[in-house]
Motif scaffolding. Structure first.
Motif, PDB file in Angstrom:
ATOM      1  N   HIS A  95       0.819  -1.222   0.000  1.00 51.85           N
ATOM      2  CA  HIS A  95       0.000   0.000   0.000  1.00 51.85           C
ATOM      3  C   HIS A  95       0.851   1.270   0.000  1.00 51.85           C
ATOM      4  O   HIS A  95       0.307   2.357   0.073  1.00 51.85           O
ATOM      5  N   LYS A  96       2.137   1.142  -0.023  1.00 45.97           N
ATOM      6  CA  LYS A  96       2.989   2.339   0.007  1.00 45.97           C
ATOM      7  C   LYS A  96       3.794   2.470  -1.287  1.00 45.97           C
ATOM      8  O   LYS A  96       3.746   3.474  -1.980  1.00 45.97           O
ATOM      9  N   VAL A  97       4.548   1.426  -1.566  1.00 54.89           N
ATOM     10  CA  VAL A  97       5.477   1.461  -2.698  1.00 54.89           C
ATOM     11  C   VAL A  97       5.172   0.265  -3.603  1.00 54.89           C
ATOM     12  O   VAL A  97       5.167  -0.865  -3.117  1.00 54.89           O
ATOM     13  N   PRO A  98       4.904   0.495  -4.870  1.00 47.12           N
ATOM     14  CA  PRO A  98       4.662  -0.662  -5.749  1.00 47.12           C
ATOM     15  C   PRO A  98       5.919  -1.514  -5.888  1.00 47.12           C
ATOM     16  O   PRO A  98       7.010  -0.979  -6.129  1.00 47.12           O
ATOM     17  N   VAL A  99       5.768  -2.820  -5.712  1.00 42.87           N
ATOM     18  CA  VAL A  99       6.881  -3.738  -5.921  1.00 42.87           C
ATOM     19  C   VAL A  99       6.553  -4.569  -7.167  1.00 42.87           C
ATOM     20  O   VAL A  99       5.534  -5.257  -7.205  1.00 42.87           O
ATOM     21  N   VAL A 100       7.400  -4.456  -8.168  1.00 41.36           N
ATOM     22  CA  VAL A 100       7.106  -5.038  -9.476  1.00 41.36           C
ATOM     23  C   VAL A 100       8.092  -6.162  -9.796  1.00 41.36           C
ATOM     24  O   VAL A 100       9.308  -5.963  -9.717  1.00 41.36           O
ATOM     25  N   SER A 101       7.566  -7.318 -10.138  1.00 40.38           N
ATOM     26  CA  SER A 101       8.420  -8.410 -10.615  1.00 40.38           C
ATOM     27  C   SER A 101       8.618  -8.251 -12.112  1.00 40.38           C
ATOM     28  O   SER A 101       7.651  -8.125 -12.864  1.00 40.38           O
ATOM     29  N   VAL A 102       9.883  -8.274 -12.519  1.00 44.80           N
ATOM     30  CA  VAL A 102      10.234  -8.156 -13.927  1.00 44.80           C
ATOM     31  C   VAL A 102      10.853  -9.498 -14.309  1.00 44.80           C
ATOM     32  O   VAL A 102      11.925  -9.844 -13.813  1.00 44.80           O
ATOM     33  N   VAL A 103      10.158 -10.275 -15.124  1.00 43.50           N
ATOM     34  CA  VAL A 103      10.632 -11.630 -15.393  1.00 43.50           C
ATOM     35  C   VAL A 103      10.792 -11.808 -16.905  1.00 43.50           C
ATOM     36  O   VAL A 103       9.827 -12.057 -17.621  1.00 43.50           O
ATOM     37  N   GLY A 104      12.031 -11.641 -17.353  1.00 44.20           N
ATOM     38  CA  GLY A 104      12.299 -11.750 -18.792  1.00 44.20           C
ATOM     39  C   GLY A 104      13.602 -12.462 -19.050  1.00 44.20           C
ATOM     40  O   GLY A 104      14.207 -12.340 -20.105  1.00 44.20           O
ATOM     41  N   SER A 105      14.046 -13.237 -18.062  1.00 46.11           N
ATOM     42  CA  SER A 105      15.386 -13.825 -18.122  1.00 46.11           C
ATOM     43  C   SER A 105      15.350 -15.254 -18.626  1.00 46.11           C
ATOM     44  O   SER A 105      14.289 -15.868 -18.728  1.00 46.11           O
ATOM     45  N   LYS A 106      16.514 -15.791 -18.920  1.00 46.76           N
ATOM     46  CA  LYS A 106      16.651 -17.141 -19.442  1.00 46.76           C
ATOM     47  C   LYS A 106      16.170 -18.176 -18.429  1.00 46.76           C
ATOM     48  O   LYS A 106      15.412 -19.077 -18.752  1.00 46.76           O
ATOM     49  N   ILE A 107      16.608 -18.030 -17.191  1.00 45.49           N
ATOM     50  CA  ILE A 107      16.259 -19.028 -16.180  1.00 45.49           C
ATOM     51  C   ILE A 107      14.848 -18.793 -15.659  1.00 45.49           C
ATOM     52  O   ILE A 107      14.132 -19.724 -15.312  1.00 45.49           O
ATOM     53  N   GLY A 108      14.419 -17.544 -15.613  1.00 44.27           N
ATOM     54  CA  GLY A 108      13.110 -17.237 -15.055  1.00 44.27           C
ATOM     55  C   GLY A 108      13.182 -17.184 -13.542  1.00 44.27           C
ATOM     56  O   GLY A 108      14.225 -16.869 -12.967  1.00 44.27           O
ATOM     57  N   CYS A 109      12.088 -17.535 -12.907  1.00 42.77           N
ATOM     58  CA  CYS A 109      11.997 -17.375 -11.462  1.00 42.77           C
ATOM     59  C   CYS A 109      11.391 -18.631 -10.854  1.00 42.77           C
ATOM     60  O   CYS A 109      10.214 -18.916 -11.067  1.00 42.77           O
ATOM     61  N   PHE A 110      12.201 -19.389 -10.138  1.00 43.65           N
ATOM     62  CA  PHE A 110      11.748 -20.666  -9.594  1.00 43.65           C
ATOM     63  C   PHE A 110      12.121 -20.804  -8.121  1.00 43.65           C
ATOM     64  O   PHE A 110      12.828 -19.963  -7.560  1.00 43.65           O
ATOM     65  N   GLY A 111      11.667 -21.888  -7.519  1.00 39.47           N
ATOM     66  CA  GLY A 111      11.988 -22.180  -6.128  1.00 39.47           C
ATOM     67  C   GLY A 111      11.366 -21.134  -5.214  1.00 39.47           C
ATOM     68  O   GLY A 111      10.321 -20.550  -5.525  1.00 39.47           O
ATOM     69  N   GLY A 112      12.046 -20.868  -4.106  1.00 37.49           N
ATOM     70  CA  GLY A 112      11.542 -19.914  -3.128  1.00 37.49           C
ATOM     71  C   GLY A 112      11.254 -18.558  -3.738  1.00 37.49           C
ATOM     72  O   GLY A 112      10.322 -17.854  -3.325  1.00 37.49           O
ATOM     73  N   MET A 113      12.049 -18.175  -4.728  1.00 35.77           N
ATOM     74  CA  MET A 113      11.836 -16.870  -5.347  1.00 35.77           C
ATOM     75  C   MET A 113      10.533 -16.837  -6.150  1.00 35.77           C
ATOM     76  O   MET A 113      10.006 -15.765  -6.441  1.00 35.77           O
ATOM     77  N   GLY A 114      10.025 -18.027  -6.524  1.00 33.63           N
ATOM     78  CA  GLY A 114       8.704 -18.096  -7.153  1.00 33.63           C
ATOM     79  C   GLY A 114       7.639 -17.585  -6.188  1.00 33.63           C
ATOM     80  O   GLY A 114       6.706 -16.876  -6.580  1.00 33.63           O
ATOM     81  N   PHE A 115       7.788 -17.926  -4.904  1.00 31.29           N
ATOM     82  CA  PHE A 115       6.876 -17.416  -3.876  1.00 31.29           C
ATOM     83  C   PHE A 115       7.035 -15.906  -3.736  1.00 31.29           C
ATOM     84  O   PHE A 115       6.065 -15.164  -3.586  1.00 31.29           O
ATOM     85  N   VAL A 116       8.286 -15.461  -3.746  1.00 27.87           N
ATOM     86  CA  VAL A 116       8.553 -14.031  -3.582  1.00 27.87           C
ATOM     87  C   VAL A 116       7.895 -13.242  -4.713  1.00 27.87           C
ATOM     88  O   VAL A 116       7.222 -12.234  -4.486  1.00 27.87           O
ATOM     89  N   ALA A 117       8.050 -13.734  -5.951  1.00 31.60           N
ATOM     90  CA  ALA A 117       7.437 -13.040  -7.093  1.00 31.60           C
ATOM     91  C   ALA A 117       5.921 -12.984  -6.914  1.00 31.60           C
ATOM     92  O   ALA A 117       5.290 -11.956  -7.173  1.00 31.60           O
ATOM     93  N   ALA A 118       5.356 -14.096  -6.448  1.00 28.92           N
ATOM     94  CA  ALA A 118       3.907 -14.128  -6.256  1.00 28.92           C
ATOM     95  C   ALA A 118       3.470 -13.085  -5.240  1.00 28.92           C
ATOM     96  O   ALA A 118       2.360 -12.547  -5.317  1.00 28.92           O
ATOM     97  N   ALA A 119       4.350 -12.778  -4.272  1.00 31.32           N
ATOM     98  CA  ALA A 119       3.996 -11.849  -3.201  1.00 31.32           C
ATOM     99  C   ALA A 119       4.141 -10.383  -3.614  1.00 31.32           C
ATOM    100  O   ALA A 119       3.757  -9.485  -2.861  1.00 31.32           O
ATOM    101  N   THR A 120       4.693 -10.126  -4.804  1.00 30.57           N
ATOM    102  CA  THR A 120       4.836  -8.728  -5.234  1.00 30.57           C
ATOM    103  C   THR A 120       3.502  -8.208  -5.773  1.00 30.57           C
ATOM    104  O   THR A 120       2.579  -8.977  -6.017  1.00 30.57           O
ATOM    105  N   ASP A 121       3.420  -6.897  -5.997  1.00 27.11           N
ATOM    106  CA  ASP A 121       2.155  -6.293  -6.425  1.00 27.11           C
ATOM    107  C   ASP A 121       1.836  -6.585  -7.892  1.00 27.11           C
ATOM    108  O   ASP A 121       0.695  -6.818  -8.256  1.00 27.11           O
TER     109      ASP A 121
END
Lengths: 104, 320, 555
Positions: free
Chosen positions: B154-180
């Motif tokens: 509610h204060k600062v938008p947190v944006v996941s930018v996913v355009g990489s070769k490996i992408g986003c997996f494992g625990g960081m998959g949860f982190v990405a899901a938690a972004t705005d």
């Protein structure tokens, strides 16, 4: 199981200063490396430190670095390399690219 | 053409973490924080005889998107697969804390300007999650990052930018899901368990990890876009990701909140509807879901170029 | 007089064998069912037979190979396998089980280690390791198959076969077998009413079976442009300037690998810039490399004859009949024997990689413990001594090959360019230049008569590494050749023996050229020179006609 640290020293005939305080280039991917070249008062000399998991290539590192130093004649610089199995051609390429980074 | 202008035309997929970070923000505005010359390397990798990197595989820094300070975190997949260790994790947390303090300062000193000048966080993911060599510290970092993301809510938008070769997996998959907000290209992927692990646990008949087409239509940008798991799908260039970031920075905070896929009663209701739908369709392939959502010819969409796909694809729950 | 002499023993024997098989055929057809395949093989194969299982480095008669392994070794044994390649586990299993005993082949690929082990354990007696053409030749001489197990896309009830895009070795194997009275059994992906095109006449085929799964095929020649490195590109730039342009190479073959893929992908960029379109790379003996698509689309290529097909390229090739060899039905036909012949007699340059080059310039892909085989490279990586036609490239190289005149006096002769393109170090810092080839060790372990050398030093004209190009044929005598090899060998133990003054002299003589000598700008050696940087971009270049296998897709 520790990393190997190699140190080399060069005395360029006509030492040239690095035009910026420091430059960084490269990514420590498999078969690749990164380098930082930075200004440091070394009385005209240049030093290079290589950190690598590979053993047995001390002499090759020295030759590749010497060839690069002969070409660029940088003095008063410290070169720091993190390596992960880069071949000599990749090492030469990254060193040259690091210098191009300054110009570009 | 300046170096920054050249970066804009580059493929996001092909770029390094540092190029992505520099190119995502306005020309000449990027300042790297705890950069390679600071030499914060992992204290654990040398013990194991593993190669180290001066930035520990994470680029952190700050730049501008117009009037908005943009805090950038950019993971480097070529260094140990982008796995998150102690130092890289701490850098992520530090960057998020910086966003919070900038916001609080602005709020305290110039509340009228908050909408126009509030910071934005861009996290470019390229990771399989925790770095196994330093698992405890890496896991802890994941938890701290999640915590910080909640603090910014509610204060600062947190944006996941996913355009990489490996992408986003494992625990960081949860982190990405938690972004705005999640922005993807069709060539990148988001998931929790990696394809190889699924194959290992469930058998090749269930999921053939060597079938990259299968992997991508299950975890790739197009699928995530259709399923509503990502908010925006953009072409594979640094400029395209940057344009999307500019548009997001301009949104009011309640619109940002509406982009969230989880974390509210209405979002949970949407998720439950999706679960019910999946139970009914009982898909054996992502294509079954695409079809159920109203895409008559999924294979054609898979092969379609970006423009055609965007024109034709029907989505599950188009976010605001 | 004594009784009448019999001149058709083989034919009679074949009739007798087929009489045991006939019960399994659907009445009035040559079709039998997959469940009866083992019984059919049991009926037609006898101990000691020479048997061919069709398999090269692309399509595989995998179902029939599996069936062969289900025969009872007590009843069928001591088979002498004569086949292009042995890349499947079942190929080696036949030896483990004691069904097969002897092997004559050309290429082992992924089973190179298993072949070496089977030899060491005494379960496999090695005849010889051949090149494709050499083995094919022996099918018509002293290694004619008694029974051949082949594969095709389609068959009709009369046994007519459609092998299409992946025709490869089938016509040759069938002809060698059938016309010498042998038996030909085919596995096909589909039994149809009418085949799309008759590639093999039904009269030459004794039985056909629809296999439970389509035949296995390996996309061996697909290279993902995403994996091409700056070093590959630097070397590709040197190749174009220092060899292709220098000699005007129009007719050629590209060996498999990322180096040649990089060359293909910079033709429309760097090649265009150098003004080479129409002057080089117009005619290929080559599999349908996906990485050649941008050059084809940009109008560089006039013709490509293919050894075999490549997964995903059938539709593209069919849509470019001015370039590829397309049948009246509209689909391509490959043919390994013909393309190898073209590669032996009608190309002016072969360029490819290897694993090891010794200090004399001999090269080998054999490593200790792996009998990899030769495939087709040696027939292209040599000057065809029966060649009598001339081309400017062949003549120029011949004119520079001064040592040749030691045997010819004043009679002119050309020379095929044989280029080894190889980084001085491979992954994990394994050196490409060595004092002695591992092939020697292998020869000892596997009891071979001679170390398996892929390309002999006297055939090599150029070695290209990231250090530069050594124009070996311009050398006088072995000593100078060895010095030129040291000059390109970089920081390997061979390269470290180079003497600076010797290298300088070689540069002055135009025998060794660095990127700078060639006018190649190193700073431009990066991926921005690639006409396509990913498989997806190759698909885009092809207008959607290229349909890459699932494992190469990242969308």
């Amino acid at each position: 199981m520790a990393l190997t640290q190699l140190k080399y020293e060069f005395s360029p005939a006509t030492p040239r200063a690095l035009p910026v305080p420091a430059v960084h280039f490269g990514v420590v991917g498999s078969g690749d490396m990164e380098v930082i070249i930075e200004n440091k008062d070394l009385g005209g000399k240049a030093v290079a430190t290589v950190v690598t998991p590979v053993t047995g290539f001390d002499h090759v590192w020295e030759m590749v670095l010497r060839r690069f130093m002969d070409e660029c004649q940088l003095g008063n610089v410290a070169i720091s390399i993190n390596d992960n199995n880069a071949t000599p051609v990749v090492v030469s390429l990254r060193l040259r690219q690091a210098l191009l980074e300054i110009e570009g | 053409m300046s170096k920054w202008q050249t970066l804009q035309t580059r493929s996001f997929l092909e770029s390094t973490a540092r190029q992505r970070a520099q190119g995502l923000v306005d020309e000449g505005s990027f300042t790297e924080l705890v950069g390679p010359t600071e030499r914060f390397i992992s204290p654990h990798l040398p013990e194991l005889g593993e190669a180290v990197e001066f930035d520990d595989g994470v680029v952190t820094g700050i730049g501008l998107l117009g009037k908005h300070p943009a805090i950038v975190i950019s993971q480097e997949g070529r260094f140990i697969g982008g796995a998150v260790g102690e130092v890289g994790g701490a850098k992520m947390v530090g960057a998020l804390k910086l966003a919070q303090s900038i916001y609080e300062k602005l709020q305290a000193e110039n509340p009228a300007e908050v909408q126009a000048r509030r910071p934005i966080v861009l996290i470019s993911f390229e990771t399989g999650g925790v770095r196994l060599h330093e698992a405890n510290a890496g896991l802890l970092a994941h938890a701290e990052v999640m915590d910080q993301i909640q603090n910014l809510r509610h204060k600062v938008p947190v944006v996941s930018v996913v355009g990489s070769k490996i992408g986003c997996f494992g625990g960081m998959g949860f982190v990405a899901a938690a972004t705005d907000v999640i922005v993807m290209s069709e060539f990148s992927r988001i998931g929790l368990t990696g394809p190889e692990v699924i194959e290992q646990e469930m058998g090749r008949a269930e999921f053939d990890a060597s079938d990259r087409a299968l992997v991508f239509r299950t975890t790739g940008g197009k699928h995530k876009y259709i399923m509503g798991d990502c908010n925006y799908l953009v072409p594979d260039s640094i400029a395209a990701f940057r344009q999307q970031a500019i548009a997001i920075a301009a949104l009011p905070m309640d619109a940002i909140e509406n982009l969230r896929r989880i974390g509210s009663r209405s979002a949970i209701e949407r998720q439950m509807q999706l679960v019910a739908m999946a139970a009914e369709v009982s898909p054996t392939d992502a294509k079954d879901m695409w079809k159920a959502i109203g895409n008559e010819n999924p294979q054609q969409l898979i092969d379609a170029n970006y423009t055609d796909f965007m024109a034709q694809a029907k989505r599950l729950t188009p976010a605001a | 007089m004594s009784e009448q002499k019999v001149w058709n023993k083989t034919q009679r024997d074949t009739q007798e064998r087929m009489s045991h098989a006939s019960q399994y055929f659907k009445p009035g057809t040559k079709v039998f069912e997959a469940k009866d395949a083992v019984a059919i093989l049991e009926a037609v194969i006898r101990s000691g037979d020479r048997v061919n299982i069709e398999g090269n480095n692309q399509k595989q008669a995998d179902f029939l190979s599996d069936c062969l392994c289900k025969l009872d070794p007590a009843r069928v044994n001591k088979l002498h396998m004569v086949q292009s390649s042995v890349p499947l586990a079942s190929h080696l299993q036949a030896f483990e089980l004691g069904i097969a005993e002897k092997l004559d082949f050309a290429y082992a690929g992924p089973q190179g280690g298993a072949v070496a082990k089977a030899i060491a354990s005494g379960k496999l007696k090695l005849g010889a390791i051949h090149t494709y053409l050499e083995l094919f030749a022996r099918y018509f001489m002293d290694l004619t198959p008694r029974v051949s197990l082949i594969c095709a896309y389609e068959a009709d009830k009369d046994g007519n076969l459609y092998t299409g895009f992946n025709t490869e070795d089938t016509p040759l194997i069938t002809e060698a077998t059938k016309f010498k009275g042998g038996i030909v059994i085919a596995q096909v992906n589909k039994i149809v009413d009418k085949v799309q095109r008759v590639d093999i006449p039904g009269e030459w085929v004794d039985g056909v079976v629809q296999s439970p799964k389509p035949f296995f095929i390996e996309p061996l020649f697909t290279r993902d442009p995403a994996l091409i490195t700056d070093t590959h590109i630097l070397m590709a730039m040197m190749a174009l300037k220092g060899i292709y342009a220098e000699y005007g190479i129009k007719r050629l073959n590209h060996g498999i690998g990322f180096n040649t893929s990089a060359i293909e992908l910079i033709l429309p960029t760097y090649g265009e810039e150098l003004g080479l379109k129409g002057k080089i790379c117009t005619n290929f003996a080559l599999n349908p490399h996906p990485t050649l698509i941008p050059a084809i689309e940009s109008g560089w290529v006039e013709s490509i004859h293919c050894f075999g097909g490549e997964l995903g390229m059938a539709e593209y090739a069919a849509a470019r009949p001015d370039i590829f060899f397309i049948g009246p039905d509209g689909s391509m036909r490959s043919n390994r024997a013909y393309s190898q012949t073209a590669g032996h007699y009608a190309i002016d340059m072969f360029i490819g990689g290897t694993l090891q080059i010794d200090k004399y310039g001999n090269s080998s892909t054999a490593t200790a413990g792996r009998v990899a085989g030769f495939g087709g490279a040696p027939n292209m990586g040599c000057d065809a001594h029966g060649r009598r036609h001339s081309t400017p490239a062949w003549m120029k190289c011949g004119n520079e090959f001064t040592d040749q005149q030691n045997f010819l006096g004043d009679v002119p002769r050309g020379k095929r360019l044989v280029v080894q393109m190889q980084e001085t170090f491979q992954e994990k810092l394994v050196p490409s230049f060595v004092e002695k080839l591992d092939a020697w060790k292998l020869a000892e372990q596997a009891e071979l008569d001679l170390p398996p050398v892929m390309v002999y030093s006297d055939d090599i004209t150029h070695i290209l590494t990231e250090e530069g190009i050594a124009y070996l044929h311009r050398c006088k005598g072995l000593d100078q050749r060895m010095a030129a090899i040291r000059a390109v060998a970089g920081y390997t133990s061979i390269g470290l023996q180079a003497k600076p003054e010797e290298t300088r002299a070689l540069r002055e003589a135009g025998i060794f050229k660095t990127p700078e000598d060639l006018g190649v700008d190193r700073s431009r050696a990066n991926r921005s020179l690639l006409a396509a940087k990913s498989i997806k971009e190759l698909v885009d270049w092809s207008g959607g006609l290229y349909n890459p296998p699932a494992r190469f897709r990242n969308w």
